[in-house]
Write a protein that holds these residues in place. Structure first.
Motif, short mmCIF file in Angstrom:
data_model
loop_
_atom_site.label_atom_id
_atom_site.label_comp_id
_atom_site.label_asym_id
_atom_site.label_seq_id
_atom_site.Cartn_x
_atom_site.Cartn_y
_atom_site.Cartn_z
N THR A 179 14.63 15.35 -5.33
CA THR A 179 14.71 15.03 -3.91
C THR A 179 13.36 14.58 -3.37
O THR A 179 13.29 13.65 -2.55
CB THR A 179 15.24 16.23 -3.11
OG1 THR A 179 16.43 16.71 -3.74
CG2 THR A 179 15.57 15.83 -1.68
N LEU A 180 12.28 15.23 -3.81
CA LEU A 180 10.97 14.82 -3.32
C LEU A 180 10.64 13.39 -3.76
O LEU A 180 10.11 12.59 -2.98
CB LEU A 180 9.89 15.82 -3.75
CG LEU A 180 10.02 17.21 -3.07
CD1 LEU A 180 9.00 18.20 -3.65
CD2 LEU A 180 9.86 17.12 -1.55
N VAL A 181 11.02 13.05 -5.01
CA VAL A 181 10.84 11.67 -5.47
C VAL A 181 11.70 10.71 -4.63
O VAL A 181 11.22 9.67 -4.17
CB VAL A 181 11.19 11.54 -6.98
CG1 VAL A 181 11.25 10.07 -7.39
CG2 VAL A 181 10.16 12.29 -7.83
N ALA A 182 12.96 11.11 -4.41
CA ALA A 182 13.86 10.25 -3.61
C ALA A 182 13.33 10.09 -2.18
O ALA A 182 13.39 8.99 -1.62
CB ALA A 182 15.27 10.84 -3.59
N TYR A 225 8.95 5.12 1.43
CA TYR A 225 8.18 3.93 1.07
C TYR A 225 8.95 2.66 1.49
O TYR A 225 8.39 1.77 2.15
CB TYR A 225 7.92 3.92 -0.44
CG TYR A 225 6.97 2.83 -0.89
CD1 TYR A 225 5.60 3.06 -0.97
CD2 TYR A 225 7.46 1.57 -1.24
CE1 TYR A 225 4.73 2.07 -1.37
CE2 TYR A 225 6.59 0.57 -1.63
CZ TYR A 225 5.23 0.82 -1.70
OH TYR A 225 4.36 -0.18 -2.11
N VAL A 226 10.23 2.59 1.11
CA VAL A 226 11.06 1.41 1.44
C VAL A 226 11.21 1.28 2.95
O VAL A 226 11.08 0.20 3.52
CB VAL A 226 12.43 1.50 0.74
CG1 VAL A 226 13.35 0.37 1.21
CG2 VAL A 226 12.26 1.45 -0.77
N LEU A 241 2.98 3.39 2.00
CA LEU A 241 2.51 4.61 1.34
C LEU A 241 2.48 5.79 2.31
O LEU A 241 2.95 6.88 1.99
CB LEU A 241 1.11 4.39 0.75
CG LEU A 241 1.07 3.89 -0.69
CD1 LEU A 241 -0.38 3.67 -1.12
CD2 LEU A 241 1.74 4.88 -1.65
N GLN A 242 1.90 5.53 3.49
CA GLN A 242 1.84 6.59 4.50
C GLN A 242 3.25 7.07 4.87
O GLN A 242 3.50 8.28 4.96
CB GLN A 242 1.13 6.05 5.74
CG GLN A 242 0.92 7.11 6.82
CD GLN A 242 0.36 6.51 8.11
OE1 GLN A 242 -0.47 5.59 8.07
NE2 GLN A 242 0.80 7.01 9.23
N SER A 243 4.16 6.13 5.02
CA SER A 243 5.54 6.47 5.35
C SER A 243 6.17 7.30 4.23
O SER A 243 6.91 8.26 4.49
CB SER A 243 6.33 5.18 5.59
OG SER A 243 7.70 5.45 5.67
N GLY A 244 5.87 6.93 2.97
CA GLY A 244 6.40 7.69 1.83
C GLY A 244 5.95 9.13 1.85
O GLY A 244 6.76 10.05 1.72
N TRP A 245 4.64 9.35 2.04
CA TRP A 245 4.12 10.73 2.06
C TRP A 245 4.65 11.52 3.24
O TRP A 245 4.98 12.70 3.13
CB TRP A 245 2.58 10.74 2.08
CG TRP A 245 1.97 10.30 0.79
CD1 TRP A 245 1.20 9.20 0.57
CD2 TRP A 245 2.11 10.94 -0.49
NE1 TRP A 245 0.86 9.11 -0.76
CE2 TRP A 245 1.40 10.17 -1.42
CE3 TRP A 245 2.78 12.09 -0.92
CZ2 TRP A 245 1.33 10.50 -2.78
CZ3 TRP A 245 2.71 12.43 -2.28
CH2 TRP A 245 1.99 11.64 -3.18
N GLN A 246 4.75 10.86 4.40
CA GLN A 246 5.26 11.55 5.59
C GLN A 246 6.70 12.02 5.38
O GLN A 246 7.05 13.15 5.73
CB GLN A 246 5.23 10.61 6.80
CG GLN A 246 3.89 10.55 7.50
CD GLN A 246 3.91 9.59 8.67
OE1 GLN A 246 4.79 8.75 8.78
NE2 GLN A 246 2.94 9.72 9.55
#
Lengths: 234, 234
Positions: free
Chosen positions: B188-191, B197-198, B208-213
């Motif tokens: 789930t964390l990967v998803a 990111y997308v 990248l920032q969106s992915g981490w958030q």
């Protein structure tokens, strides 16, 4: 004219961010924990597990939705500032292209070329105002309130928790699962109707219709959860 | 100018309703069932109950959010038509008040009285266009797409289900709760990161920032649910 002004004040309030955030949080807060608890009641006979799952859901839902609202407001603000910077640059570097886009807006409302030219030249006089005009009328976005993100997060999460505690309370106080489910369903359907009614007062002129619709959504979600849980768990 | 046009196409797409609906459904679909299952793993050692609760939550969440999106679109459309009818009536019955409101819009951008009068008179020539102009520039609302409500419901519900199946799958296939939790958390964390990111690619310039958030929101919701469930259920 006084009713006319009154109408505009109402419109402004009805679309205000806080009302929207309460609606977002409470719609799901009343519905999903209710449906989850009802669903589990169809498959499991231990109120302790239902209460545990219910509180876990309320915590997860409130945080997910609250932080979701926070990030959405932050993203919206970032989007505004990046578009604003681009418009400033375009007004500076390719003013003729921007002026043409500005003219296009007015031509689409049937204004003649001489009229359009006059307006566009008037708007171009002040670059700051020109950018403001393009932001609002070309892109349709307005400057964000800097406090909005945190307010939005707290309002959504709080409304979700408040909504979620109503369907869960009976399972905490009544040991027998099916009696708890019955009281939870009664309480929640009444709460959904009242919530839908008040929401309808703010957003449409049909509070009764809104009340029944909101009750129906909660009832359908709970029924679906009940049967899915019976299928999987029973 | 070609990059300029390209940018406007992108902007239009990034704010498109479908992207927004997928984001609404999948954000919660990936987060809440994951957090609920993780939370229950902290309190209960029976995957069967976790899977039952998880599927009940997915059914409840998908229906609540899908129907919520449906009703929101219907309410928005009803709001548009009632405001449109009122503008039509006002343009007919109190044209001078409307003309003054129209003039006010242009004065706020620094146009002089003679210029403003000219524009307002040009817009007034065609009553239908005048109403369209007031709808967009005074009230800031545009005509709704009639197919929007049903599309919105299906997109949100489908995205919620798709998102919710990812964290739940390990509990279905792995009998031991803590190993299932570990795999569920990793998957789930990967998803969440990929989804964030997308999403960031579409809505901001910072994928990248969106992915981490997005990963952080899911992680926090799951941690909170875990500790709440341990507190209540353990």
């Amino acid at each position: 004219m006084s009713t006319h002004l009154h109408h505009h004040t109402e419109t402004h309030f009805s679309s205000s961010h806080t009302v929207r955030d309460v609606v977002i949080g409470m719609s799901d807060g009343l519905t999903v924990p209710f449906a989850l608890a009802a669903g589990l009641s169809g498959a499991i006979d231990h109120n302790h597990i239902i209460v545990t799952a219910g509180f876990a859901e309320i915590a997860a839902g409130a945080i997910a939705m609250g932080l979701g609202g926070y990030l959405a407001a932050k993203t919206e603000a970032a989007h505004f500032y990046s578009e604003h910077a681009r418009e400033v640059q375009e007004v500076e570097e390719i003013p003729e292209v921007e002026a043409e886009e500005c003219a296009e807006i007015f031509r689409s409302y049937g204004l003649a070329k001489t009229e359009t030219d006059l307006i566009v030249n008037a708007i171009r006089r002040d670059k700051k105002r020109w950018v403001d005009f393009m932001m609002k009328f070309e892109l349709g976005i307005t400057a964000p309130d800097p406090k909005r993100a945190i307010q939005s997060a707290v309002t959504i999460a709080g409304s979700y928790i408040l909504g979620g505690l109503i369907p869960l309370a009976p399972y905490v106080f009544i040991p027998e699962t099916h009696r708890a489910l019955l009281l939870s369903a009664c309480l929640t359907l009444v709460a959904l109707f009242i919530f839908g009614y008040v929401k309808g007062k703010f957003t449409t002129n049909k509070p009764l219709q809104s009340g029944w619709q909101t009750l129906l959504v909660g009832g359908m979600a709970a029924s679906a959860a009940f049967f899915i849980a019976k299928l999987v768990g029973g």
